[in-house]
Design an enzyme around this catalytic site. Structure first.
Site, PDB file in Angstrom:
ATOM      1  N   GLY A 197      28.179  28.150  41.350  1.00 20.62           N
ATOM      2  CA  GLY A 197      27.258  27.122  41.808  1.00 20.62           C
ATOM      3  C   GLY A 197      27.661  26.661  43.203  1.00 20.62           C
ATOM      4  N   GLY A 198      27.293  25.437  43.505  1.00 22.08           N
ATOM      5  CA  GLY A 198      27.604  24.879  44.820  1.00 22.08           C
ATOM      6  C   GLY A 198      29.094  24.819  45.095  1.00 22.08           C
ATOM      7  N   GLY A 204      27.604  48.862  75.670  1.00 29.07           N
ATOM      8  CA  GLY A 204      27.755  47.414  75.450  1.00 29.07           C
ATOM      9  C   GLY A 204      29.033  47.091  74.706  1.00 29.07           C
ATOM     10  N   ALA A 205      29.464  48.033  73.871  1.00 27.95           N
ATOM     11  CA  ALA A 205      30.674  47.788  73.095  1.00 27.95           C
ATOM     12  C   ALA A 205      31.901  47.681  74.004  1.00 27.95           C
ATOM     13  CB  ALA A 205      30.867  48.889  72.063  1.00 27.95           C
TER      14      ALA A 205
HETATM   15  C1  HXC Z   1      32.802  19.818  31.833  1.00 30.01           C
HETATM   16  C2  HXC Z   1      33.557  21.888  31.244  1.00 30.01           C
HETATM   17  C3  HXC Z   1      32.848  22.472  32.308  1.00 30.01           C
HETATM   18  C4  HXC Z   1      32.092  21.622  33.145  1.00 30.01           C
HETATM   19  C5  HXC Z   1      33.872  24.028  31.269  1.00 30.01           C
HETATM   20  N1  HXC Z   1      34.171  22.885  30.623  1.00 30.01           N
HETATM   21  N2  HXC Z   1      33.061  23.794  32.292  1.00 30.01           N
HETATM   22  N3  HXC Z   1      33.529  20.569  31.017  1.00 30.01           N
HETATM   23  N4  HXC Z   1      32.102  20.296  32.862  1.00 30.01           N
HETATM   24  N5  HXC Z   1      31.419  22.094  34.177  1.00 30.01           N
HETATM   25  C6  HXC Z   1      35.039  22.737  29.466  1.00 30.01           C
HETATM   26  C7  HXC Z   1      34.466  23.316  28.214  1.00 30.01           C
HETATM   27  O1  HXC Z   1      33.658  22.370  27.581  1.00 30.01           O
HETATM   28  C8  HXC Z   1      35.710  23.630  27.415  1.00 30.01           C
HETATM   29  O2  HXC Z   1      36.193  22.448  26.836  1.00 30.01           O
HETATM   30  C9  HXC Z   1      36.703  24.014  28.475  1.00 30.01           C
HETATM   31  O3  HXC Z   1      36.207  23.486  29.697  1.00 30.01           O
HETATM   32  C10 HXC Z   1      36.842  25.502  28.627  1.00 30.01           C
HETATM   33  O4  HXC Z   1      35.558  26.069  28.744  1.00 30.01           O
HETATM   34  P1  HXC Z   1      35.118  27.350  27.910  1.00 30.01           P
HETATM   35  O5  HXC Z   1      33.658  27.443  28.044  1.00 30.01           O
HETATM   36  O6  HXC Z   1      35.703  27.293  26.548  1.00 30.01           O
HETATM   37  O7  HXC Z   1      35.873  28.488  28.731  1.00 30.01           O
HETATM   38  P2  HXC Z   1      35.390  29.956  29.043  1.00 30.01           P
HETATM   39  O8  HXC Z   1      34.822  30.586  27.811  1.00 30.01           O
HETATM   40  O9  HXC Z   1      36.528  30.617  29.712  1.00 30.01           O
HETATM   41  O10 HXC Z   1      34.195  29.785  30.092  1.00 30.01           O
HETATM   42  C11 HXC Z   1      34.383  29.237  31.326  1.00 30.01           C
HETATM   43  C12 HXC Z   1      33.042  28.927  32.022  1.00 30.01           C
HETATM   44  C13 HXC Z   1      32.172  28.068  31.088  1.00 30.01           C
HETATM   45  C14 HXC Z   1      32.333  30.263  32.316  1.00 30.01           C
HETATM   46  C15 HXC Z   1      33.358  28.244  33.341  1.00 30.01           C
HETATM   47  O11 HXC Z   1      32.961  26.968  30.633  1.00 30.01           O
HETATM   48  C16 HXC Z   1      30.972  27.553  31.755  1.00 30.01           C
HETATM   49  O12 HXC Z   1      29.992  28.285  31.936  1.00 30.01           O
HETATM   50  N6  HXC Z   1      31.030  26.269  32.141  1.00 30.01           N
HETATM   51  C17 HXC Z   1      29.900  25.622  32.752  1.00 30.01           C
HETATM   52  C18 HXC Z   1      29.723  26.103  34.133  1.00 30.01           C
HETATM   53  C19 HXC Z   1      28.666  25.350  34.830  1.00 30.01           C
HETATM   54  O13 HXC Z   1      27.456  25.533  34.610  1.00 30.01           O
HETATM   55  N7  HXC Z   1      29.083  24.394  35.685  1.00 30.01           N
HETATM   56  C20 HXC Z   1      28.219  23.613  36.450  1.00 30.01           C
HETATM   57  C21 HXC Z   1      27.827  24.493  37.614  1.00 30.01           C
HETATM   58  S1  HXC Z   1      26.825  23.648  38.735  1.00 30.01           S
HETATM   59  P3  HXC Z   1      37.040  22.445  25.472  1.00 30.01           P
HETATM   60  O14 HXC Z   1      37.257  21.006  25.178  1.00 30.01           O
HETATM   61  O15 HXC Z   1      36.222  23.165  24.473  1.00 30.01           O
HETATM   62  O16 HXC Z   1      38.316  23.169  25.790  1.00 30.01           O
HETATM   63  C22 HXC Z   1      27.915  23.103  39.825  1.00 30.01           C
HETATM   64  C23 HXC Z   1      27.266  22.386  40.892  1.00 30.01           C
HETATM   65  C24 HXC Z   1      28.188  22.118  41.980  1.00 30.01           C
HETATM   66  O17 HXC Z   1      29.058  23.241  39.742  1.00 30.01           O
HETATM   67  C25 HXC Z   1      27.334  21.598  43.091  1.00 30.01           C
HETATM   68  C26 HXC Z   1      28.134  21.277  44.266  1.00 30.01           C
HETATM   69  C27 HXC Z   1      27.196  20.875  45.359  1.00 30.01           C
END
Ligand code: HXC
Length: 508
Positions: free
Chosen positions: A169-170, A404-405
């Site tokens: 993501g971002g 040019g290079a």
């Molecule tokens: C809160 C999160 C989290 C998040 C993971 N966790 N991502 N908690 N916010 N963004 C937590 C899970 O709930 C889990 O908690 C622990 O972290 C481990 O995650 P798992 O899913 O069990 O791990 P894994 O299977 O290795 O997968 C990792 C992952 C997946 C691929 C990163 O967790 C995932 O897809 N997370 C969401 C990603 C996402 O969509 N993020 C937002 C993106 S948008 P527990 O308690 O069970 O251990 C963004 C915008 C930024 O970031 C913009 C900036 C401008």
């Protein structure tokens, strides 16, 4: 009193455990180190001084008020690498997936602010699920605060990102705005939208690794610089890399004692250039023989390999090296190589790192793919970067410098300080055959052959350019290191300023 001290130790131990042993084991099972183990490898033993160990998130939604883990998913502070100060943050995937909350972001911002204040680099170890989903916009604000600091720090202190887990993501835009990105193969990835979204929107089926893994970004996209097999290799390489970097734009390059004689002669360079102009040779050989102890840290070795960029040292002082690579696409300039080298030259210029350029370039790559892709604008990036650079610039033309290079590759006309050529250099508008076919179109093959020989005799050497002062001296290949060392000594107090401006308008 003892109970109070014990309480502190107990709190510290709890904080060091992050998300708990089960999640630490899961991290290890994926072949990854924890945030703290990574810092242990990156920093000098015992040098890490942690800040904000007890910071917790301030979220009350979605049951978060019942879950508080000290440190809030990122370990921050400062330490040293071979005795030199560095500020660091290391995201802890065992705590809420290393996701970025408002407080987590504040911790990162605090060490970035401090690094800027004192003039020391920032290294970020990224391993995060992105924005803390429970916090919503507070987390997005946190990211933007980090982005703003990345930009303010750019060109002031070096910033290095290691991607050691998810970065999506971002969130990718913070590393993208740092100077260099290292990735770990098969365990890190970076993308703006993941495979599921890609499938929905474009119907493409792609794995995480294919879309944004270390190999993808260090070869195809060029987003990252170097890929490593595991965490330890990446962290140890970051230590080596750090040794080349100035602490800030005010300190000048670091100096490391060397046993390598500054005037070392390399007779083998006299036979580096093959007899036939069409035959390639490996420019790495020249670089290795010129820099101290052959120690060269290449950036982006897997991307746009027709140009080589990286750091070495001469007389113990860091230099940035840019070199055309005749082994790949004959060393031609194209979109990717111009972007790669342009950004590298700008980094060197921002941090007062002298630039040594080795030239063997047949020109720009022709074709619709290049023209439609915007080679005009992208090629101009490298030209612009060299032309605006005020650091010492030393250029050595080994063989071809066509069209040019020739101008682009740190020529005299772009304020090259010392422009040398080997006797094998050919400085011309284009290769002899192509040139003659244009100016003597329609002539018989015999005449063409004769004119080609004539053109070669006139331009397939450095002396026409030398007679005009475009080349300062034609040098023996074996004395290249000595010549560069002498030039760098002379340029140590170089002072050159561009006209005042708010900033330039480089063709982005
Ligand atoms: C809160 C999160 C989290 C998040 C993971 N966790 N991502 N908690 N916010 N963004 C937590 C899970 O709930 C889990 O908690 C622990 O972290 C481990 O995650 P798992 O899913 O069990 O791990 P894994 O299977 O290795 O997968 C990792 C992952 C997946 C691929 C990163 O967790 C995932 O897809 N997370 C969401 C990603 C996402 O969509 N993020 C937002 C993106 S948008 P527990 O308690 O069970 O251990 C963004 C915008 C930024 O970031 C913009 C900036 C401008």
């Amino acid at each position: 009193m003892q109970t109070i001290l014990d309480d502190l130790e107990r709190r510290r131990a709890a904080a060091r455990l992050g998300g708990g042993q089960k999640r630490i084991d899961a991290q290890h099972a994926k072949g990854r180190l924890t945030a703290r183990e990574r810092l242990d490898v990156l920093l000098d033993e015992g040098s890490f001084e942690e800040l904000d160990m007890f910071v917790e998130h301030n979220c009350t939604d979605f049951g978060m008020d019942a879950q508080h883990i000290p440190g809030d998913g990122v370990v921050t502070g400062s330490g040293t690498i071979n005795g030199r100060l560095v500020f660091v943050f290391s995201q802890d995937f065992t705590v809420f997936g290393g996701s970025l909350s408002e407080r987590h972001a504040q911790k990162i911002c605090k060490i970035m602010d401090m690094a800027l204040k004192v003039g020391a680099p920032v290294i970020g170890l990224n391993d995060s699920g992105g924005a803390r989903i429970q916090e919503g916009v507070a987390s997005l604000g946190g990211y933007a605060e980090v982005f703003q600091r990345n930009v303010l720090a750019s060109g002031v202190v070096p910033q290095l990102s290691l991607i050691m887990g998810p970065c999506a993501g971002g969130a990718v835009y913070s590393p993208a705005m740092t100077d260099f990105i290292f990735m770990v193969k098969d365990s890190s990835y970076m993308f703006v939208t993941g495979p599921d979204v890609v499938k929905t929107v474009t119907n493409e089926v792609v794995t995480q690794e294919e879309l944004g893994g270390a190999v993808t970004h260090t070869t195809r996209s060029g987003v990252a610089d170097v890929a490593f097999d595991n965490d330890i290799e990446a962290l140890l390489a970051a230590r080596d890399f750090f040794d080349f970097l100035p602490l800030s734009n005010q300190t000048g390059v670091p100096v490391r004692p060397t046993e390598d004689a500054w005037d070392r002669i390399e007779p083998s360079l006299d036979t580096l250039i093959p007899d036939s102009a069409a035959k390639p040779y490996d420019m790495h050989e020249l670089i290795a023989k010129v820099v101290d102890e052959g120690d060269f840290f290449e950036t982006q070795p897997g991307h746009a390999a027709n140009i080589i960029t990286g750091f070495g040292r001469i007389e113990g002082r860091t230099v940035g090296i840019v070199a055309n690579q005749p082994l790949v696409l004959a060393g031609v300039l194209d979109i990717n190589s111009a972007r790669k080298a342009g950004r590298f030259v700008r980094f060197c210029d921002a941090f007062e790192i002298p630039i040594v350029t080795f030239v063997d370039v047949p020109g720009f790559l022709p074709g619709t793919a290049q023209e439609y892709g915007g080679i005009i604008k992208h090629g101009a990036k490298l030209l612009f970067a060299y032309a605006e650079a005020t650091v010492p610039k030393i250029t050595v033309i080994t063989r071809k410098a066509y069209g040019g290079a020739y101008d682009v590759m740190a020529s005299k006309h772009l304020r090259g300080d010392f422009n040398y050529a080997w006797p094998t250099a050919e400085i011309a508008v284009m290769g002899a055959k192509g040139a003659v076919e244009i100016i003597f179109r329609g002539k018989t093959p015999e005449e063409i052959a004769e004119r080609t020989a004539e053109y070669e005799a006139r331009f397939a050497n450095p002396f026409v350019a030398a007679s005009k002062g475009f080349i300062d001296e034609v040098i023996m290949p074996h004395s290249t290191r000595r010549r560069i060392a002498l030039a760098l000594r002379k340029l140590r107090n170089k002072h050159l300023e561009n006209p005042w401006k708010k900033h330039d308008n480089i063709p982005l």
